[in-house]
Design an enzyme around this catalytic site. Sequence first.
Site, PDB file in Angstrom:
ATOM      1  CB  CYS A   1       3.204 -12.960 -28.498  1.00 55.54           C
ATOM      2  SG  CYS A   1       2.776 -12.666 -30.236  1.00 55.54           S
ATOM      3  CG  MET A   2       1.269 -13.654 -22.336  1.00 54.36           C
ATOM      4  SD  MET A   2       0.114 -14.447 -21.424  1.00 54.36           S
ATOM      5  CE  MET A   2      -1.119 -13.810 -22.003  1.00 54.36           C
ATOM      6  CG  ASP A   3       4.076 -15.992 -22.971  1.00 55.75           C
ATOM      7  OD1 ASP A   3       4.497 -14.976 -22.000  1.00 55.75           O
ATOM      8  OD2 ASP A   3       3.041 -16.601 -23.409  1.00 55.75           O
TER       9      ASP A   3
ATOM     10  CE  LYS B   1       4.771   5.565  -5.868  1.00 56.33           C
ATOM     11  NZ  LYS B   1       4.075   6.704  -5.895  1.00 56.33           N
TER      12      LYS B   1
ATOM     13  CG  HIS C   1       2.106  14.067  -4.149  1.00 61.02           C
ATOM     14  ND1 HIS C   1       3.808  13.177  -4.092  1.00 61.02           N
ATOM     15  CD2 HIS C   1       1.705  13.055  -4.998  1.00 61.02           C
ATOM     16  CE1 HIS C   1       4.027  12.597  -5.228  1.00 61.02           C
ATOM     17  NE2 HIS C   1       2.782  12.182  -5.381  1.00 61.02           N
TER      18      HIS C   1
ATOM     19  NE  ARG D   1       6.295  12.329  -0.642  1.00 61.89           N
ATOM     20  CZ  ARG D   1       5.386  12.918  -0.281  1.00 61.89           C
ATOM     21  NH1 ARG D   1       5.910  13.663   0.723  1.00 61.89           N
ATOM     22  NH2 ARG D   1       4.849  13.806  -1.247  1.00 61.89           N
TER      23      ARG D   1
ATOM     24  NE  ARG E   1      -2.793   9.871  -5.278  1.00 62.65           N
ATOM     25  CZ  ARG E   1      -1.054  10.019  -5.463  1.00 62.65           C
ATOM     26  NH1 ARG E   1      -1.154   9.431  -7.280  1.00 62.65           N
ATOM     27  NH2 ARG E   1      -0.205   9.989  -4.840  1.00 62.65           N
TER      28      ARG E   1
ATOM     29  CE1 TYR F   1      -1.130 -15.248 -31.951  1.00 67.54           C
ATOM     30  CE2 TYR F   1       0.125 -14.235 -30.115  1.00 67.54           C
ATOM     31  CZ  TYR F   1      -0.922 -15.179 -30.444  1.00 67.54           C
ATOM     32  OH  TYR F   1      -0.889 -16.202 -29.540  1.00 67.54           O
TER      33      TYR F   1
HETATM   34  C1  LIG Z   1       5.417   8.312  -5.983  1.00 65.64           C
HETATM   35  C2  LIG Z   1       5.006   8.889  -4.636  1.00 65.64           C
HETATM   36  C3  LIG Z   1       6.448   9.597  -4.560  1.00 65.64           C
HETATM   37  C4  LIG Z   1       7.607   9.816  -5.285  1.00 65.64           C
HETATM   38  O1  LIG Z   1       7.145  10.367  -7.273  1.00 65.64           O
HETATM   39  P1  LIG Z   1       8.571  10.456  -7.692  1.00 65.64           P
HETATM   40  O2  LIG Z   1       7.565  11.690  -8.789  1.00 65.64           O
HETATM   41  O3  LIG Z   1       8.860   9.213  -8.341  1.00 65.64           O
HETATM   42  O4  LIG Z   1       9.247  11.238  -7.476  1.00 65.64           O
HETATM   43  C5  LIG Z   1       6.546  10.939  -3.946  1.00 65.64           C
HETATM   44  N1  LIG Z   1       4.942  10.616  -2.756  1.00 65.64           N
HETATM   45  C6  LIG Z   1       4.034  10.390  -2.683  1.00 65.64           C
HETATM   46  C7  LIG Z   1       2.941  10.318  -2.243  1.00 65.64           C
HETATM   47  C8  LIG Z   1       4.327   9.023  -3.786  1.00 65.64           C
HETATM   48  O5  LIG Z   1       3.052   8.748  -4.457  1.00 65.64           O
END
Ligand SMILES: *Cc1c(COP(=O)(O)O)cnc(C)c1O
Length: 408
Positions: free
Chosen positions: A326-328, A47, A174, A235, A145, A279
Amino acid sequence: MIEPFAARLAAAQGGAHALIDLDAFAGNIAYVRSQLPEGAEVIAVIKANAYGHGLVPCGRAALAAGASRLAVARIEEALLLRAAGVVAPILVLSPANPALARQAAESGIALAVGSATGLNRLLDALGDDLPPLPVHLKVDTGMHRFGVEPEGVVELARALAREPRVRVEGVFTHFATADAADDRVLQEQTRRFAAAVQALAAAGLQPPLVHMANSAAILRGVVEIPAPRATIAVRAGLILYGLNPSRELPLPAPIRPVLRLVTRVGQVFTVPPGEGISYGWSYIAERPIRCANLPIGYADGLVRLLSNQGWAVVGGAVCPIRGRICMDQTVIEVEAAPDVAEGDEAVLLSDGRDGAMTADQAAALAGTINYEIVSALAARIPRVYLRGGRPVAVLDLLGLVEDPSAAC
Ligand SMILES: *Cc1c(COP(=O)(O)O)cnc(C)c1O
């Protein structure tokens, strides 16, 4: 438009760019696999542009290195992977946007379902003309969540089983505290999930894939789930990029950081005593100081909280960031690098062996976590992919180009 690989590579290397070591990435996946029980699968979490490392190249590399599935947070990310020719199973982890559910079903992208309302919103968007949408049942065992509470799992699974427009592929949960020293919540979530999976099995509704562990749980060895007849998966996210998900757990030696953020020294100049830099003049020169401009800023993902705190390494010397980012553009003091010249490499993030900031150090200075440091890297930063130390692909704002002479 600049087309050939060599020209795009030269353009990337002429300014700020990230170097992505695909060998380290593959090695990290191999390490995770080595920690799993026989038959368990790795879902590579890519992701947020693969935590800043580049969605499509990392997705392909993860599959080539032995991950069997990919996970993202948005349907659009999954569609980008499909458009790039990725045919492996992809799961969208976050609550899905129903307006994209049809496209997900057409492209065989799995969505997470955590409530009857969520399911119905997806079903309203799906017609009978589509292949069944793959879904993973999300159980909330304590993260609070997203997901169905354990008591409601069987009922939601029944609703899914009755519905021809979906096909249940998996069930998952999770962890909220897998990175913490105290593992009581982790153990309790594990117990609750095992019970939910058992209840599904008893009702004859056991999905084929069961998954629970994130990177921190993998490091702790909390990956097994009592689920006969199911395939277990993990995951893995941050750990694949060689970063530590926890301040409490050591990172095993085979895990290596994947990303280096480098840029090129621009104008070199002297700031007279009594004058301020950038800045707000938040840094005042007390004596004449040699400084250099770096063509990178907070819009590239160099977080502004590193102003007057972070540093770059130029020619082996530590060169502190002076004044506000700065931004860039960013200014560093180069008194420690007297031979610095325009075009020299300046390293902003690395594994630290060259003295540059690690993502952990940058995160500590900026009051955040390493996840945010790497995932903040903007699309404007070209990514250069290395295999055997050699550039094999470039991902820039124009898209992905691969070295025609490299076998990828
Ligand atoms: C992002 C995420 C992961 C991966 O988490 P890590 O800590 O980067 O391994 C696994 N499961 C869910 C639901 C997530 O949102």
